[in-house]
Design an enzyme around this catalytic site. Structure first.
Site, mmCIF file in Angstrom:
data_model
loop_
_atom_site.group_PDB
_atom_site.id
_atom_site.type_symbol
_atom_site.label_atom_id
_atom_site.label_comp_id
_atom_site.label_asym_id
_atom_site.label_seq_id
_atom_site.Cartn_x
_atom_site.Cartn_y
_atom_site.Cartn_z
ATOM 1 N N GLU A 292 53.244 40.326 35.441
ATOM 2 C CA GLU A 292 54.202 40.589 34.349
ATOM 3 C C GLU A 292 53.689 41.813 33.622
ATOM 4 O OE1 GLU A 292 56.951 39.155 34.038
ATOM 5 O OE2 GLU A 292 56.796 37.091 34.749
ATOM 6 N N CYS B 136 56.253 42.560 25.247
ATOM 7 C CA CYS B 136 56.586 43.235 26.508
ATOM 8 C C CYS B 136 58.071 43.562 26.582
ATOM 9 C CB CYS B 136 56.166 42.370 27.677
ATOM 10 S SG CYS B 136 56.798 40.701 27.561
HETATM 11 P P1 NAD Z 1 45.784 45.583 29.744
HETATM 12 O O1 NAD Z 1 46.331 45.774 31.114
HETATM 13 O O2 NAD Z 1 44.946 46.657 29.166
HETATM 14 O O3 NAD Z 1 44.864 44.275 29.686
HETATM 15 C C1 NAD Z 1 45.343 43.005 30.033
HETATM 16 C C2 NAD Z 1 44.214 42.146 30.560
HETATM 17 O O4 NAD Z 1 43.702 42.711 31.773
HETATM 18 C C3 NAD Z 1 43.011 42.012 29.630
HETATM 19 O O5 NAD Z 1 42.574 40.670 29.669
HETATM 20 C C4 NAD Z 1 41.993 42.944 30.253
HETATM 21 O O6 NAD Z 1 40.646 42.595 29.984
HETATM 22 C C5 NAD Z 1 42.284 42.770 31.732
HETATM 23 N N1 NAD Z 1 41.830 43.862 32.596
HETATM 24 C C6 NAD Z 1 41.574 45.156 32.264
HETATM 25 N N2 NAD Z 1 41.203 45.865 33.381
HETATM 26 C C7 NAD Z 1 41.244 44.985 34.419
HETATM 27 C C8 NAD Z 1 41.015 45.116 35.822
HETATM 28 N N3 NAD Z 1 40.650 46.264 36.383
HETATM 29 N N4 NAD Z 1 41.196 44.018 36.596
HETATM 30 C C9 NAD Z 1 41.595 42.846 36.052
HETATM 31 N N5 NAD Z 1 41.815 42.663 34.731
HETATM 32 C C10 NAD Z 1 41.646 43.719 33.923
HETATM 33 O O7 NAD Z 1 47.031 45.247 28.832
HETATM 34 P P2 NAD Z 1 47.072 45.051 27.247
HETATM 35 O O8 NAD Z 1 46.859 46.377 26.587
HETATM 36 O O9 NAD Z 1 46.192 43.906 26.874
HETATM 37 O O10 NAD Z 1 48.602 44.589 27.035
HETATM 38 C C11 NAD Z 1 49.647 45.473 26.765
HETATM 39 C C12 NAD Z 1 50.522 45.642 28.004
HETATM 40 O O11 NAD Z 1 50.926 44.367 28.493
HETATM 41 C C13 NAD Z 1 51.839 46.365 27.708
HETATM 42 O O12 NAD Z 1 52.092 47.298 28.734
HETATM 43 C C14 NAD Z 1 52.891 45.260 27.758
HETATM 44 O O13 NAD Z 1 54.186 45.687 28.075
HETATM 45 C C15 NAD Z 1 52.318 44.372 28.798
HETATM 46 N N6 NAD Z 1 52.862 43.017 28.664
HETATM 47 C C16 NAD Z 1 53.756 42.573 29.610
HETATM 48 C C17 NAD Z 1 54.328 41.304 29.497
HETATM 49 C C18 NAD Z 1 55.314 40.785 30.510
HETATM 50 O O14 NAD Z 1 55.602 39.590 30.502
HETATM 51 N N7 NAD Z 1 55.865 41.607 31.381
HETATM 52 C C19 NAD Z 1 53.970 40.495 28.413
HETATM 53 C C20 NAD Z 1 53.062 40.972 27.473
HETATM 54 C C21 NAD Z 1 52.509 42.240 27.613
#
Ligand code: NAD
Length: 470
Positions: free
Chosen positions: A243, A277
């Site tokens: 997501e 999101c």
């Molecule tokens: P992010 O991708 O920076 O981090 C999300 C998670 O991934 C964190 O727990 C982080 O520690 C982990 N992570 C970071 N690097 C990783 C890697 N290489 N491998 C595995 N895990 C890793 O996102 P964010 O800044 O926390 O959230 C904001 C983003 O999330 C926005 O783009 C938003 O649109 C999206 N979002 C999408 C939905 C949806 O349902 N589509 C819902 C909420 C947020």
């Protein structure tokens, strides 16, 4: 001295071997808690515990698992206030919204309990009976972002458990506390190793994505991280639900009533200070009502009380972290440098905390970074249009495809246009409304797979076809 929250491995609250993370309150910029970080060795122990627990959890009946989940719902209700307070302290949202987040998590749990995984009979003839069974996958890892920490973790964890999987939860390093506490509470009611947590940043996320002992990853977060996970998951063909980011367009048709739609549009764009999101992130408004809708939205923005989410009068909290605040600030500055008009807000507040007031920007179009890129914060670009066909093209001219909306008093016309949007969900006269019984997921670069409802639950299963020759 702030408290250190622990991780949960094999039913035990455990001190992380990789030191602690500082967890900052975005309203005060002060560290209010620490979170134990798991070492590689502890991730290994967690995977082994979850694998061991799976051997017996998968043999439980659906009804037995539902009984466990019912007990969890009661426990979470008892701890709603505690979890909501932790959410506000680490995430920043007003306390009443945090209370709503916990009750939504419980609501989703209850909706999950109502689901079943029936055997489907594909053929039952004189010669053959073919049945489709749904089996659990094994160990599911949930990786979550910082905007709705408890609700998104709940979306991942409960259907995974109901389907008979065991779970490892990794919350965002920016907002780990409420999730770690929720996992502690859940673990008290489940056999050892069925639910576990690890904590840390991208490195432990990457280690999870590569781990051969993990069978599925359900990830909510940014598109680049989703892509990285997909690459590392190839080793053992992990199942994935991704997501990812969105840049949702809303299109307001000339027959919409500005007075009526303005409150719902404001709410869809600024829910959780825009850090959602599927928030409405680009608003296209027909020339004939552009000015009156802008004026109504500005009135609503000016009524917001920006402040610490723990203060009862606050209706609008801070941005969760300084990096996101800078993204919002830079996008607004770039728009203004290129001729945009600021209707309200437009600058961070000059005080402690990551405060940015609700901001409305006009005189922008596709091609401006604020329109083309996901702002994920409290600013909405409003684009004037006059040709409906051209505006659909502009709305679709985006690599993301999470949600979209059409606003009109003519439902028939709105539905026809809504079908043309390249999105996982298209709302008419609404936006960003997610419901536990309606599948939700992204088109294009916004993700793979869906969550919620029967289709969401099925993503935590492997089909086994049983083909019996009589
Ligand atoms: P992010 O991708 O920076 O981090 C999300 C998670 O991934 C964190 O727990 C982080 O520690 C982990 N992570 C970071 N690097 C990783 C890697 N290489 N491998 C595995 N895990 C890793 O996102 P964010 O800044 O926390 O959230 C904001 C983003 O999330 C926005 O783009 C938003 O649109 C999206 N979002 C999408 C939905 C949806 O349902 N589509 C819902 C909420 C947020």
């Amino acid at each position: 001295m702030p408290r250190t929250y622990k991780i949960t491995i094999n039913g035990q609250e455990t001190t992380g071997e990789n030191g602690t993370l500082n967890v900052v309150n975005p309203a005060t910029e002060e560290v209010f808690a620490y979170a134990s970080q798991a070492s590689d060795n502890q991730l290994e122990q967690t995977v082994q515990a979850a694998q061991k627990a799976f051997t017996s959890w998968k043999e439980t009946t659906l009804d037995q698992r539902k009984s466990h989940l019912k007990a969890i719902a009661i426990k979470l209700e008892e701890h709603q206030e505690e979890l909501a307070k932790l959410i506000t302290l680490e995430q920043g949202k007003p306390h009443n919204l945090a209370m709503m987040e916990v009750s939504a998590a419980i609501g989703w749990l209850q909706a999950t309990i109502a689901l079943d995984l029936p055997v489907k009979v594909i053929e039952d003839s004189a010669a053959k009976r073919i049945e489709l069974h749904r089996k659990p996958l094994g160990v599911v890892a949930s990786i979550t972002p910082w905007n709705w920490p408890v609700m998104i973790a709940a979306w991942h964890i409960f259907p995974a458990l109901l389907a008979g999987n065991t779970v490892i939860s990794k919350p965002s390093e920016l907002t780990p506390i409420a999730t770690l506490r929720m996992i502690e509470l859940i673990a008290e009611l489940l056999p050892k190793g069925v639910i576990n947590s690890v904590c840390g940043g991208g490195e432990i996320g990457a280690a999870i994505s590569q781990h051969p002992g993990i069978n599925k990853i359900v990830f909510t977060g940014s598109t680049p991280t989703g892509q990285a996970i997909m690459r590392s998951a190839a080793g053992n063909l992990k199942r994935l639900t991704l997501e990812l980011g969105g840049n949702d367009a809303g299109i307001v048709l000339p027959d919409a009533d500005p007075e009526k739609v303005a409150p719902a549009i404001f709410q869809s764009a600024f829910l959780n200070m825009g850090q959602t999101c599927a928030a409405l992130k680009r608003l296209y408004v027909h020339d004939s009502i552009h000015d009156s809708l802008c004026s109504k939205l500005t009135d609503i923005a000016n009524q917001q009380i920006v402040g610490d989410g723990m203060a009862p009068e606050t209706s609008f909290g801070p941005v969760q972290n300084p990096k996101q605040l800078q993204i919002v600030k830079k996008l607004v500055e770039d728009a203004v440098d290129n001729g945009a008009t600021v209707l309200c807000g437009g600058e961070p507040l000059q005080q402690k905390g990551y405060f940015y007031p609700p901001t409305l920007i006009t005189n922008v179009d596709n091609g401006c970074r604020l329109v083309d890129e996901e702002q994920f914060g409290p600013v909405l670009p409003i684009i004037r249009y006059s040709d409906v066909n051209a505006v659909i093209k502009k709305a679709n001219d985006c690599e993301n495809g999470l949600g979209g909306s059409v606003w009109s008093s003519d439902l028939e016309q709105a539905v026809e246009l809504a079908k043309k949007l390249e999105t996982g969900t298209t709302w008419v006269n609404n936006h960003a409304e997610v419901l536990p019984h309606a599948p939700f997921g992204g088109a294009k670069m916004s993700g793979i797979g869906v969550e919620f409802g029967a289709e969401g639950l099925e993503e935590y299963t492997q089909i086994q076809v049983l083909s019996i020759t009589k």
